[in-house]
Design a protein around this motif. Structure first.
Motif, short mmCIF file in Angstrom:
data_model
loop_
_atom_site.label_atom_id
_atom_site.label_comp_id
_atom_site.label_asym_id
_atom_site.label_seq_id
_atom_site.Cartn_x
_atom_site.Cartn_y
_atom_site.Cartn_z
N TRP A 183 -17.57 -8.87 -19.11
CA TRP A 183 -16.92 -9.34 -17.90
C TRP A 183 -16.44 -8.21 -16.99
O TRP A 183 -15.85 -8.46 -15.95
CB TRP A 183 -15.74 -10.25 -18.26
CG TRP A 183 -16.20 -11.63 -18.61
CD1 TRP A 183 -17.47 -12.08 -18.66
CD2 TRP A 183 -15.37 -12.74 -18.95
NE1 TRP A 183 -17.51 -13.40 -19.01
CE2 TRP A 183 -16.23 -13.84 -19.20
CE3 TRP A 183 -14.01 -12.91 -19.09
CZ2 TRP A 183 -15.76 -15.10 -19.56
CZ3 TRP A 183 -13.53 -14.16 -19.44
CH2 TRP A 183 -14.39 -15.24 -19.68
N LYS A 185 -14.35 -5.72 -15.01
CA LYS A 185 -12.94 -5.61 -14.65
C LYS A 185 -12.39 -6.90 -14.05
O LYS A 185 -11.32 -6.89 -13.43
CB LYS A 185 -12.74 -4.45 -13.67
CG LYS A 185 -13.05 -3.09 -14.29
CD LYS A 185 -12.75 -1.96 -13.32
CE LYS A 185 -13.02 -0.60 -13.97
NZ LYS A 185 -12.73 0.52 -13.03
N ARG A 186 -13.10 -7.99 -14.20
CA ARG A 186 -12.58 -9.26 -13.67
C ARG A 186 -11.29 -9.63 -14.39
O ARG A 186 -11.22 -9.59 -15.62
CB ARG A 186 -13.60 -10.38 -13.87
CG ARG A 186 -14.89 -10.25 -13.08
CD ARG A 186 -15.78 -11.44 -13.35
NE ARG A 186 -15.19 -12.67 -12.86
CZ ARG A 186 -15.50 -13.23 -11.69
NH1 ARG A 186 -16.38 -12.66 -10.89
NH2 ARG A 186 -14.92 -14.36 -11.30
N PRO A 187 -10.23 -9.99 -13.65
CA PRO A 187 -9.00 -10.44 -14.32
C PRO A 187 -9.23 -11.74 -15.07
O PRO A 187 -9.98 -12.61 -14.61
CB PRO A 187 -8.02 -10.63 -13.15
CG PRO A 187 -8.87 -10.82 -11.94
CD PRO A 187 -10.11 -10.01 -12.18
N ILE A 215 -11.51 -18.69 -9.57
CA ILE A 215 -12.77 -17.94 -9.67
C ILE A 215 -13.24 -17.48 -8.29
O ILE A 215 -13.55 -16.31 -8.08
CB ILE A 215 -13.86 -18.80 -10.35
CG1 ILE A 215 -13.50 -19.06 -11.81
CG2 ILE A 215 -15.23 -18.11 -10.26
CD1 ILE A 215 -14.37 -20.11 -12.48
N SER A 216 -13.27 -18.42 -7.35
CA SER A 216 -13.87 -18.12 -6.04
C SER A 216 -12.95 -17.34 -5.12
O SER A 216 -13.41 -16.49 -4.35
CB SER A 216 -14.29 -19.43 -5.36
OG SER A 216 -13.17 -20.29 -5.20
N GLY A 219 -11.25 -14.09 -7.73
CA GLY A 219 -12.19 -13.29 -8.51
C GLY A 219 -11.89 -13.28 -9.99
O GLY A 219 -12.20 -12.31 -10.69
N MET A 220 -11.31 -14.36 -10.50
CA MET A 220 -10.91 -14.41 -11.90
C MET A 220 -12.01 -14.95 -12.80
O MET A 220 -12.90 -15.68 -12.36
CB MET A 220 -9.66 -15.27 -12.06
CG MET A 220 -8.40 -14.64 -11.50
SD MET A 220 -6.94 -15.68 -11.81
CE MET A 220 -5.65 -14.43 -11.75
N SER A 221 -11.93 -14.59 -14.07
CA SER A 221 -12.72 -15.22 -15.12
C SER A 221 -11.79 -16.14 -15.89
O SER A 221 -10.57 -15.94 -15.88
CB SER A 221 -13.34 -14.16 -16.03
OG SER A 221 -12.35 -13.27 -16.48
N PRO A 249 -17.83 -17.62 -14.76
CA PRO A 249 -17.47 -16.79 -15.92
C PRO A 249 -16.39 -17.49 -16.75
O PRO A 249 -15.19 -17.27 -16.59
CB PRO A 249 -16.93 -15.51 -15.27
CG PRO A 249 -16.40 -15.95 -13.95
CD PRO A 249 -17.26 -17.10 -13.50
N ASP A 270 -4.64 -11.55 -18.07
CA ASP A 270 -3.89 -11.15 -16.88
C ASP A 270 -2.91 -12.23 -16.43
O ASP A 270 -1.86 -11.93 -15.88
CB ASP A 270 -4.87 -10.83 -15.74
CG ASP A 270 -5.74 -9.63 -16.08
OD1 ASP A 270 -5.26 -8.49 -15.90
OD2 ASP A 270 -6.86 -9.83 -16.57
#
Length: 363
Positions: A183, A185-187, A215-216, A219-221, A249, A270
């Motif tokens: 993944w 560096k996605r938080p 997500i959108s 920018g989170m997973s 993700p 996070d």
């Protein structure tokens, strides 16, 4: 002689053996963990034993400040119950804390025959008869985490750092890295959509809508967590997210983690989004910024402490009823789930995200 004692007497004690009775539930156990450094500081020469339910024992195994665990099996036989009571008597404890305050923990406390047995004002089912010292300021008007922390205040450690430490094995962190290695560096936003009471559960489709925006727009997973009983619930949430974002993700770990692995996920995530449940309190006590969704319970009375967290609750008339089944019928049945909108929870998530970004920059 069974003599009533003042809470102020506790600071003068020099116990050799302390027993902490807090078998369950997960959230209650987690909110008791910050007392361990306090007891260690106040009574440095004492050993500490914790009576814990079999279901949650793994979480406390290897804890650096617990010398011994005594296992309570709620589904055990009369023989196992009698054996536990005999163990409690044989340990010859000097000081016992019953922080559960139920009939079964009152019997455990009584069985110790310890000279000092401490309870809270919330004790019920007759458990107060087994104690001879009550911590003041621990009624149900006081939040759950503050009631436990009153013990620290009475001992003179109210300003002591509120910390939670667990006995971590390197394998747990290796497992975590393996789960999220792709993944980048996605938080990570952990989501726990379940709860033991149906009246605590915000609808899956609403969780999905918030997850999609996380997500959108942020920018989170997404990492879904839950107990084995919540596998189907989490699967429905994953399916709903992927219906809108096929390549989302999302990692679904519901029913696939040990308690230590769950703690690793929640402690290293996070952010956390959850109903009022054990995972919410575990994440919050481990320092993860958390958004709590409250329907039949009260965020002031039952929510975690800390300015990094954001709690959001329904505003229907029967909010904070603490009823396991909705008391309303017809069109009003579970109206709290309708009243608490996606937009309000999404706003709470954004506020928590921005608030903790500011905290990170300030640090």
């Amino acid at each position: 002689m069974f003599r009533r004692k003042s809470a102020n007497d506790l600071k003068q004690l020099q116990p050799r053996r302390i027993c902490l009775i807090k078998p369950s539930a997960l959230g209650d156990v987690v909110q008791t963990l910050p007392l361990l450094p306090v007891l260690n500081e106040c009574y440095p020469d004492a050993t500490i034993t914790w009576v814990i339910s079999k279901s949650f024992a793994e979480l406390l195994e290897g804890h650096p400040l617990i010398d011994e665990l005594l296992i309570f099996d709620r589904r055990g036989t009369w023989g196992s119950w009698w054996q536990l009571l005999r163990q409690l008597r044989a340990k010859k404890f000097d000081l016992v804390f019953d922080l559960q305050g139920l009939l079964r923990t009152g019997i455990m406390t009584w069985a110790t025959k310890a000279p000092v047995r401490v309870g809270l004002e919330t004790a019920r089912e007759g458990s107060h008869w087994s104690t001879n010292c009550t911590i003041p300021g621990t009624s149900r008007t006081v939040s759950a985490h503050a009631r436990n922390w009153r013990v620290a205040e009475v001992l003179g450690f109210g300003l002591f750092p509120r910390e939670v430490a667990l006995g971590w094995e390197p394998s747990v962190f290796e497992w975590y890295r393996g789960q999220f290695s792709g993944w980048g560096k996605r938080p990570v936003l952990a989501i726990s959509p379940g709860a033991q009471w149906v009246t605590k559960r915000w609808p899956i489709e609403k969780y999905a809508a918030v997850a999609e925006r996380a997500i959108s727009e942020l920018g989170m997973s997404i990492c879904l967590v839950g107990s084995p009983a919540e596998i189907e619930l989490a699967a429905s949430l994953e399916e709903a997210i992927r219906t809108s974002i096929p390549d989302a993700p999302v990692r679904n770990l519901a029913g696939k983690t040990s308690l230590k692995q769950l703690a690793a996920v929640l402690g290293l995530a996070d952010m956390m989004l959850s109903n009022d449940s054990g995972p919410l309190h575990l994440a919050a006590e481990l320092g993860t910024p958390s958004v709590g969704v409250f329907l039949c319970t009260d965020p002031v009375r039952s929510g975690p402490p800390g300015e990094q967290h954001v709690m959001v609750s329904t505003e229907v008339e029967c909010r904070a009823s603490y009823k396991k089944q909705c008391p309303l019928v017809g069109d009003q049945h579970m109206c709290c789930t309708t009243e608490l909108s996606i937009e309000r929870v999404w706003s709470a998530l954004k506020e928590c995200h921005h608030r903790n970004q500011r905290r990170s920059r300030a640090a």
